[in-house]
Design a protein around this motif. Sequence first.
Motif, PDB file in Angstrom:
ATOM      1  N   LEU A  30       0.833  -1.212   0.000  1.00  0.00           N
ATOM      2  CA  LEU A  30       0.000   0.000   0.000  1.00  0.00           C
ATOM      3  C   LEU A  30       0.864   1.257   0.000  1.00  0.00           C
ATOM      4  N   GLU A  31       1.870   1.276   0.840  1.00  0.00           N
ATOM      5  CA  GLU A  31       2.763   2.436   0.932  1.00  0.00           C
ATOM      6  C   GLU A  31       3.532   2.662  -0.368  1.00  0.00           C
ATOM      7  N   SER A  32       3.653   1.609  -1.187  1.00  0.00           N
ATOM      8  CA  SER A  32       4.369   1.706  -2.465  1.00  0.00           C
ATOM      9  C   SER A  32       3.429   2.021  -3.624  1.00  0.00           C
ATOM     10  N   GLY A  33       2.170   2.342  -3.316  1.00  0.00           N
ATOM     11  CA  GLY A  33       1.213   2.702  -4.356  1.00  0.00           C
ATOM     12  C   GLY A  33       0.337   1.576  -4.842  1.00  0.00           C
ATOM     13  N   GLY A  34       0.448   0.397  -4.253  1.00  0.00           N
ATOM     14  CA  GLY A  34      -0.393  -0.738  -4.631  1.00  0.00           C
ATOM     15  C   GLY A  34      -1.691  -0.757  -3.860  1.00  0.00           C
ATOM     16  N   SER A  35      -2.408  -1.854  -3.965  1.00  0.00           N
ATOM     17  CA  SER A  35      -3.686  -2.042  -3.277  1.00  0.00           C
ATOM     18  C   SER A  35      -3.679  -3.360  -2.530  1.00  0.00           C
ATOM     19  N   CYS A  36      -4.439  -3.416  -1.466  1.00  0.00           N
ATOM     20  CA  CYS A  36      -4.694  -4.673  -0.755  1.00  0.00           C
ATOM     21  C   CYS A  36      -6.196  -4.885  -0.780  1.00  0.00           C
ATOM     22  N   LEU A  37      -6.632  -5.897  -1.516  1.00  0.00           N
ATOM     23  CA  LEU A  37      -8.063  -6.116  -1.690  1.00  0.00           C
ATOM     24  C   LEU A  37      -8.681  -6.891  -0.542  1.00  0.00           C
ATOM     25  N   THR A  38      -7.921  -7.788   0.042  1.00  0.00           N
ATOM     26  CA  THR A  38      -8.350  -8.494   1.239  1.00  0.00           C
ATOM     27  C   THR A  38      -7.099  -9.025   1.925  1.00  0.00           C
ATOM     28  N   ASP A  39      -7.078  -8.959   3.225  1.00  0.00           N
ATOM     29  CA  ASP A  39      -5.931  -9.536   3.921  1.00  0.00           C
ATOM     30  C   ASP A  39      -6.344 -10.786   4.672  1.00  0.00           C
ATOM     31  N   GLU A  40      -7.447 -11.384   4.237  1.00  0.00           N
ATOM     32  CA  GLU A  40      -7.887 -12.661   4.802  1.00  0.00           C
ATOM     33  C   GLU A  40      -8.849 -13.330   3.820  1.00  0.00           C
ATOM     34  N   HIS A  41      -8.626 -14.546   3.510  1.00  0.00           N
ATOM     35  CA  HIS A  41      -9.528 -15.390   2.719  1.00  0.00           C
ATOM     36  C   HIS A  41      -9.780 -14.935   1.283  1.00  0.00           C
ATOM     37  N   PRO A  42      -8.771 -14.695   0.460  1.00  0.00           N
ATOM     38  CA  PRO A  42      -9.047 -14.462  -0.957  1.00  0.00           C
ATOM     39  C   PRO A  42      -9.610 -15.730  -1.586  1.00  0.00           C
ATOM     40  N   VAL A  43     -10.309 -15.571  -2.683  1.00  0.00           N
ATOM     41  CA  VAL A  43     -10.941 -16.694  -3.377  1.00  0.00           C
ATOM     42  C   VAL A  43     -10.397 -16.765  -4.794  1.00  0.00           C
ATOM     43  N   SER A  44     -10.189 -17.983  -5.288  1.00  0.00           N
ATOM     44  CA  SER A  44      -9.767 -18.187  -6.674  1.00  0.00           C
ATOM     45  C   SER A  44     -10.823 -19.011  -7.392  1.00  0.00           C
ATOM     46  N   THR A  45     -11.138 -18.609  -8.625  1.00  0.00           N
ATOM     47  CA  THR A  45     -12.067 -19.342  -9.482  1.00  0.00           C
ATOM     48  C   THR A  45     -11.483 -19.382 -10.885  1.00  0.00           C
ATOM     49  N   PRO A  46     -11.993 -20.264 -11.723  1.00  0.00           N
ATOM     50  CA  PRO A  46     -11.567 -20.221 -13.125  1.00  0.00           C
ATOM     51  C   PRO A  46     -12.119 -18.953 -13.779  1.00  0.00           C
ATOM     52  N   GLY A  47     -11.268 -18.258 -14.509  1.00  0.00           N
ATOM     53  CA  GLY A  47     -11.691 -17.072 -15.238  1.00  0.00           C
ATOM     54  C   GLY A  47     -11.828 -17.399 -16.712  1.00  0.00           C
ATOM     55  N   PRO A  48     -11.806 -16.384 -17.570  1.00  0.00           N
ATOM     56  CA  PRO A  48     -11.898 -16.622 -19.014  1.00  0.00           C
ATOM     57  C   PRO A  48     -10.833 -17.608 -19.489  1.00  0.00           C
ATOM     58  N   GLY A  49     -11.260 -18.580 -20.259  1.00  0.00           N
ATOM     59  CA  GLY A  49     -10.334 -19.584 -20.768  1.00  0.00           C
ATOM     60  C   GLY A  49      -9.797 -20.509 -19.691  1.00  0.00           C
ATOM     61  N   GLY A  50     -10.384 -20.466 -18.497  1.00  0.00           N
ATOM     62  CA  GLY A  50      -9.933 -21.315 -17.402  1.00  0.00           C
ATOM     63  C   GLY A  50      -8.778 -20.751 -16.606  1.00  0.00           C
ATOM     64  N   ARG A  51      -8.268 -19.569 -17.005  1.00  0.00           N
ATOM     65  CA  ARG A  51      -7.147 -18.959 -16.281  1.00  0.00           C
ATOM     66  C   ARG A  51      -7.574 -18.655 -14.842  1.00  0.00           C
ATOM     67  N   PRO A  52      -6.719 -18.960 -13.862  1.00  0.00           N
ATOM     68  CA  PRO A  52      -7.082 -18.670 -12.470  1.00  0.00           C
ATOM     69  C   PRO A  52      -7.328 -17.167 -12.249  1.00  0.00           C
ATOM     70  N   PHE A  53      -8.475 -16.862 -11.693  1.00  0.00           N
ATOM     71  CA  PHE A  53      -8.845 -15.503 -11.295  1.00  0.00           C
ATOM     72  C   PHE A  53      -8.918 -15.462  -9.786  1.00  0.00           C
ATOM     73  N   VAL A  54      -8.625 -14.302  -9.211  1.00  0.00           N
ATOM     74  CA  VAL A  54      -8.713 -14.122  -7.770  1.00  0.00           C
ATOM     75  C   VAL A  54      -9.697 -13.005  -7.457  1.00  0.00           C
ATOM     76  N   HIS A  55     -10.295 -13.108  -6.268  1.00  0.00           N
ATOM     77  CA  HIS A  55     -11.365 -12.200  -5.886  1.00  0.00           C
ATOM     78  C   HIS A  55     -11.200 -11.771  -4.440  1.00  0.00           C
TER      79      HIS A  55
END
Length: 151
Positions: A30-55
């Motif tokens: 965060l201090e370097s200009g990035g983002s933290c979307l969740t710091d507990e329990h991210p979820v992964s699902t298949p995205g377009p073409g089956g590529r792993p997506f995270v949420h």
Amino acid sequence: HGALCVLDGRYVLLLGDSGVGKSTLSELILESGGSCLTDEHPVSTPGPGGRPFVHATPWPGPRGAETSLSGPLDAVFFLRHAPTDDLRGLSRSETGRRLLGNARFYRWDPSTIPATVEALDRIAREVPAFDLGFVPRPSAVGAVRAALRTL
């Protein structure tokens, strides 16, 4: 246990046991200009073409810059404490073993286990993974950026 961050437009998972520094590295991102979307329990699902997506999940992180709450998984970092920043790529088999140790299974519904294992296997086969030993200072973000530049 995991955090989902976005650094330089790349979606990265920070995984490891409790107390290993996921929240600390998320704050440094965060201090370097990035983002933290969740710091507990991210979820992964298949995205377009089956590529792993995270949420992001209902357990948000400190967020940071405006960023989509889902995206293609670009890299996985397994964290550990170390006396200096130390980064090394992981083989698919080592990645798979470590993912299994960090995944949540729905034990009350055994029918979900095969799909979970398949998703973890896809991540291990398709997403670069790294072992990152780090000291809690901005240089750790530099190590993550260095890994992302190799992709």
